[in-house]
Write a protein that holds these residues in place. Structure first.
Motif, mmCIF file in Angstrom:
data_model
loop_
_atom_site.group_PDB
_atom_site.id
_atom_site.type_symbol
_atom_site.label_atom_id
_atom_site.label_comp_id
_atom_site.label_asym_id
_atom_site.label_seq_id
_atom_site.Cartn_x
_atom_site.Cartn_y
_atom_site.Cartn_z
ATOM 1 N N ASN A 203 1.559 6.850 -8.461
ATOM 2 C CA ASN A 203 0.818 5.760 -7.832
ATOM 3 C C ASN A 203 1.810 4.728 -7.339
ATOM 4 O OD1 ASN A 203 1.061 3.412 -9.836
ATOM 5 N ND2 ASN A 203 0.314 5.060 -11.145
ATOM 6 N N SER A 204 1.357 3.878 -6.424
ATOM 7 C CA SER A 204 2.229 2.875 -5.831
ATOM 8 C C SER A 204 1.429 1.607 -5.572
ATOM 9 C CB SER A 204 2.804 3.420 -4.519
ATOM 10 O OG SER A 204 3.718 2.502 -3.957
ATOM 11 N N PRO A 205 2.044 0.443 -5.766
ATOM 12 C CA PRO A 205 1.323 -0.794 -5.487
ATOM 13 C C PRO A 205 1.088 -0.975 -3.988
ATOM 14 C CG PRO A 205 3.595 -1.265 -6.096
ATOM 15 C CD PRO A 205 3.390 0.205 -6.272
ATOM 16 N N VAL A 206 -0.020 -1.602 -3.676
ATOM 17 C CA VAL A 206 -0.356 -1.954 -2.300
ATOM 18 C C VAL A 206 -0.282 -3.471 -2.202
ATOM 19 C CG1 VAL A 206 -2.215 -2.006 -0.576
ATOM 20 C CG2 VAL A 206 -1.874 0.034 -1.993
ATOM 21 N N ASP A 207 0.497 -3.987 -1.278
ATOM 22 C CA ASP A 207 0.553 -5.424 -1.017
ATOM 23 C C ASP A 207 1.024 -5.590 0.421
ATOM 24 O OD1 ASP A 207 0.706 -8.173 -0.968
ATOM 25 O OD2 ASP A 207 1.911 -8.334 -2.787
ATOM 26 N N ILE A 208 0.069 -5.637 1.333
ATOM 27 C CA ILE A 208 0.404 -5.762 2.750
ATOM 28 C C ILE A 208 -0.169 -7.068 3.293
ATOM 29 C CG2 ILE A 208 0.708 -3.311 3.204
ATOM 30 C CD1 ILE A 208 -2.135 -3.161 4.224
ATOM 31 N N GLY A 209 0.536 -7.646 4.240
ATOM 32 C CA GLY A 209 0.115 -8.910 4.834
ATOM 33 C C GLY A 209 -0.078 -8.783 6.328
ATOM 34 N N ALA A 210 -1.006 -9.573 6.838
ATOM 35 C CA ALA A 210 -1.266 -9.610 8.276
ATOM 36 C C ALA A 210 -0.255 -10.525 8.951
ATOM 37 C CB ALA A 210 -2.690 -10.105 8.532
ATOM 38 N N ALA A 211 0.031 -10.261 10.204
ATOM 39 C CA ALA A 211 0.909 -11.122 10.989
ATOM 40 C C ALA A 211 0.259 -12.497 11.148
ATOM 41 C CB ALA A 211 1.156 -10.489 12.361
ATOM 42 N N ALA A 212 1.059 -13.508 11.417
ATOM 43 C CA ALA A 212 0.563 -14.875 11.581
ATOM 44 C C ALA A 212 -0.572 -14.911 12.608
ATOM 45 C CB ALA A 212 1.695 -15.794 12.026
ATOM 46 N N GLY A 213 -1.649 -15.586 12.242
ATOM 47 C CA GLY A 213 -2.793 -15.718 13.139
ATOM 48 C C GLY A 213 -3.722 -14.525 13.169
ATOM 49 N N ARG A 214 -3.447 -13.509 12.383
ATOM 50 C CA ARG A 214 -4.279 -12.305 12.342
ATOM 51 C C ARG A 214 -4.887 -12.161 10.959
ATOM 52 N NH1 ARG A 214 -1.811 -8.618 16.033
ATOM 53 N NH2 ARG A 214 -3.645 -7.302 15.990
ATOM 54 N N THR A 215 -5.944 -11.380 10.863
ATOM 55 C CA THR A 215 -6.569 -11.052 9.588
ATOM 56 C C THR A 215 -6.837 -9.555 9.567
ATOM 57 O OG1 THR A 215 -8.779 -11.476 10.463
ATOM 58 C CG2 THR A 215 -7.686 -13.308 9.321
ATOM 59 N N PHE A 216 -7.135 -9.058 8.382
ATOM 60 C CA PHE A 216 -7.534 -7.665 8.251
ATOM 61 C C PHE A 216 -9.046 -7.577 8.436
ATOM 62 C CE2 PHE A 216 -3.549 -7.552 5.797
ATOM 63 C CZ PHE A 216 -2.910 -6.532 6.482
ATOM 64 N N VAL A 217 -9.467 -6.613 9.249
ATOM 65 C CA VAL A 217 -10.898 -6.395 9.484
ATOM 66 C C VAL A 217 -11.390 -5.144 8.771
ATOM 67 C CG1 VAL A 217 -10.944 -7.648 11.668
ATOM 68 C CG2 VAL A 217 -10.456 -5.199 11.669
ATOM 69 N N GLY A 218 -10.498 -4.429 8.128
ATOM 70 C CA GLY A 218 -10.867 -3.232 7.398
ATOM 71 C C GLY A 218 -9.641 -2.519 6.879
ATOM 72 N N ALA A 219 -9.870 -1.437 6.160
ATOM 73 C CA ALA A 219 -8.784 -0.648 5.604
ATOM 74 C C ALA A 219 -9.224 0.790 5.473
ATOM 75 C CB ALA A 219 -8.354 -1.191 4.247
ATOM 76 N N GLY A 220 -8.281 1.687 5.494
ATOM 77 C CA GLY A 220 -8.565 3.105 5.326
ATOM 78 C C GLY A 220 -7.339 3.786 4.743
#
Length: 120
Positions: A97-114
């Motif tokens: 297993n591996s940790p997940v920690d991702i960030g959006a670029a400045a001014g952007r947000t995440f709208v979903g994940a897959g």
């Protein structure tokens, strides 16, 4: 090379915290702040527990590899605006297993994940 294989992501708002949920957990992932509920997403290669945090600017959790198939799963965060993705670390081989920690670029947000995978 990342082969994009989408699983459980198509739909109205894709996979915003709670949609297409297999289960939820009440505790926020370690190191996360202001997170929504954890959501389980999966693919043929494995699964992940993730949460959208900090106004949907971070996705945190853990990805798990469940098969000995030469494909290591990862989480793909889908960005607002013109689109694009941010990929997490991958897990593999089977049982890893591996940790997940991702960030959006400045001014952007995440709208979903897959889920996606790499050959490993």
């Amino acid at each position: 090379m990342i082969l994009k294989k989408f699983a459980a992501v198509l739909g109205g708002a894709m996979l915003l915290a709670g949609t297409a949920t297999v289960g939820t957990a009440t505790a926020a992932p370690a190191g996360a702040s202001a997170c929504g509920p954890q959501t389980r997403i999966s693919s043929a290669e494995g699964y992940a527990w993730i949460a959208f945090c900090d106004g949907n600017t971070r996705v945190v959790g853990t990805v798990y590899d469940t098969k000995s198939d030469g494909r290591c799963p990862l989480v793909m965060g889908y960005l607002s605006g013109t689109g694009g993705t941010v990929n997490s670390n991958w897990a593999g081989p089977k049982g890893d297993n591996s940790p997940v920690d991702i960030g959006a670029a400045a001014g952007r947000t995440f709208v979903g994940a897959g889920m996606g995978y790499i050959r490993c």
